[in-house]
Design an enzyme around this catalytic site. Structure first.
Site, short mmCIF file in Angstrom:
data_model
loop_
_atom_site.label_atom_id
_atom_site.label_comp_id
_atom_site.label_asym_id
_atom_site.label_seq_id
_atom_site.Cartn_x
_atom_site.Cartn_y
_atom_site.Cartn_z
N ASP A 121 20.22 3.09 2.81
CA ASP A 121 19.98 2.79 4.21
C ASP A 121 21.30 2.87 4.96
O ASP A 121 22.31 3.31 4.40
CB ASP A 121 19.27 1.44 4.40
N ARG B 39 15.25 1.42 2.94
CA ARG B 39 15.27 0.22 2.11
C ARG B 39 14.62 -0.94 2.86
O ARG B 39 15.05 -2.09 2.75
CB ARG B 39 16.70 -0.12 1.66
N SER B 40 13.57 -0.66 3.58
CA SER B 40 12.84 -1.72 4.27
C SER B 40 12.10 -2.57 3.25
O SER B 40 11.80 -2.12 2.14
CB SER B 40 11.85 -1.11 5.26
N CYS C 297 0.78 -1.24 0.00
CA CYS C 297 0.00 0.00 0.00
C CYS C 297 0.82 1.30 0.00
O CYS C 297 0.53 2.22 -0.77
CB CYS C 297 -0.94 0.00 1.20
#
Length: 308
Positions: free
Chosen positions: A202, A179-180, A144
């Protein structure tokens, strides 16, 4: 220095999608049910659940919050998977944290995974596979918040509608500070798949995402980048931040004049003088994220009807 900066609120972008969802519900005369599982004491998760319920009810969607202990969660999700009255499932994380939460993400039925966090959807996204079926009637669900950022970029004109679909970010350089697996990496992949050069940042360094070449044309490529963060920021047409810390601030002086600056963190990652440098500033994306969740729910409902 940017002479004027347009501040775009998430509610402005979300409005069109909310209208489309409401029209779809009215036309089909249905009210799909989204079940949210809350198995933690995280205040942010509780707030997100309240927002989700309020937003769903405003459009005529049904939302049911099921509170349980984390040891009960797996069985509760499995029960919802096989309940034909449930059309979408989401879990408010973190629960256990780490790999165990990833396991829970993969328990949720692909047909009801409104957040697009299952392995099937993530694999397809990273490999630019846009449909679940050969007939191309069932589109893959995209996470999402990454999808929300894409829709915001389309809204503000970063995507070039003249270029063929799938390449409309060609020529754009973008930096993402995050950068999850939930937001940053999927977002970098999606934008690279659409033709952008993306610096993904990150605490462990910078990776560069670009459109694949040759037989890999439809899949992005990733390489270690020798470009320093200061240089990446200075050449980026778009900078997107999502650092979950109240102490992190992006230095406005590091940014390119006229940059599009977007923040998806719950904290304010940009300094107050960002409007002096940016042409467009989007301070938050939350309402667009909710709209994408609702959009995904309606799609899951439609796909369940196709499967009958």
């Amino acid at each position: 220095m940017s002479s004027t900066c347009r501040v775009v609120q998430a509610s402005e972008v979300a409005a069109r999608f909310s209208q489309e969802i409401k029209a779809g519900i009215s036309e089909k005369q249905v009210s799909p049910l989204l079940v949210g599982f809350l198995a933690n004491e995280d205040p942010a998760a509780h707030t997100y659940a309240q927002w989700t319920q309020k937003a769903c009810e405003a459009l005529g969607l049904r939302f049911e919050l099921r509170v349980c202990s984390r040891t009960e969660l797996e069985d509760k999700v499995v029960d919802a998977n096989v309940d034909d009255n449930v059309h979408g499932i989401m879990v408010y994380y973190p629960v256990f944290g780490g790999s165990q939460d990833q396991y829970i993400q993969n328990i949720v039925s692909v047909q009801k995974d409104v957040e697009g966090l299952s392995h099937t959807y993530r694999y397809n996204m990273y490999h630019n596979i846009r449909y679940l079926d050969k007939e191309e009637k069932v589109k893959c669900i995209i996470p999402c918040t990454p999808l929300a950022v894409i829709k915001i970029l389309e809204y503000v004109g970063a995507y070039n509608p003249i270029i063929p679909y799938g390449n409309r970010l060609f020529g754009k350089t973008i930096t993402v500070i995050n950068r999850s697996e939930v937001v940053g990496r999927p977002l970098a992949a999606l934008m690279a798949n659409d033709g952008a050069r993306v610096f993904s940042v990150d605490e462990f360094g910078i990776l560069e995402f670009t459109r694949g070449q040759g037989i890999k044309l439809n899949k992005h490529e990733i390489k270690e980048s020798s470009v320093k963060l200061e240089e990446a920021l200075s050449i980026s047409d778009v900078v997107i931040t999502g650092v979950p810390s109240p102490n992190y601030k992006m230095k406005t002086a590091s940014l390119k004049d006229g940059v599009i600056a977007i923040n998806f963190s719950t904290f304010k990652n940009y300094d107050q003088d960002i409007q002096e440098k940016a042409s467009i500033f989007v301070p938050s994306v939350g309402k667009v994220t909710i709209a994408m969740l609702q959009r995904n729910l309606l799609r899951c409902y439609d796909y369940m009807q196709l499967a009958k």
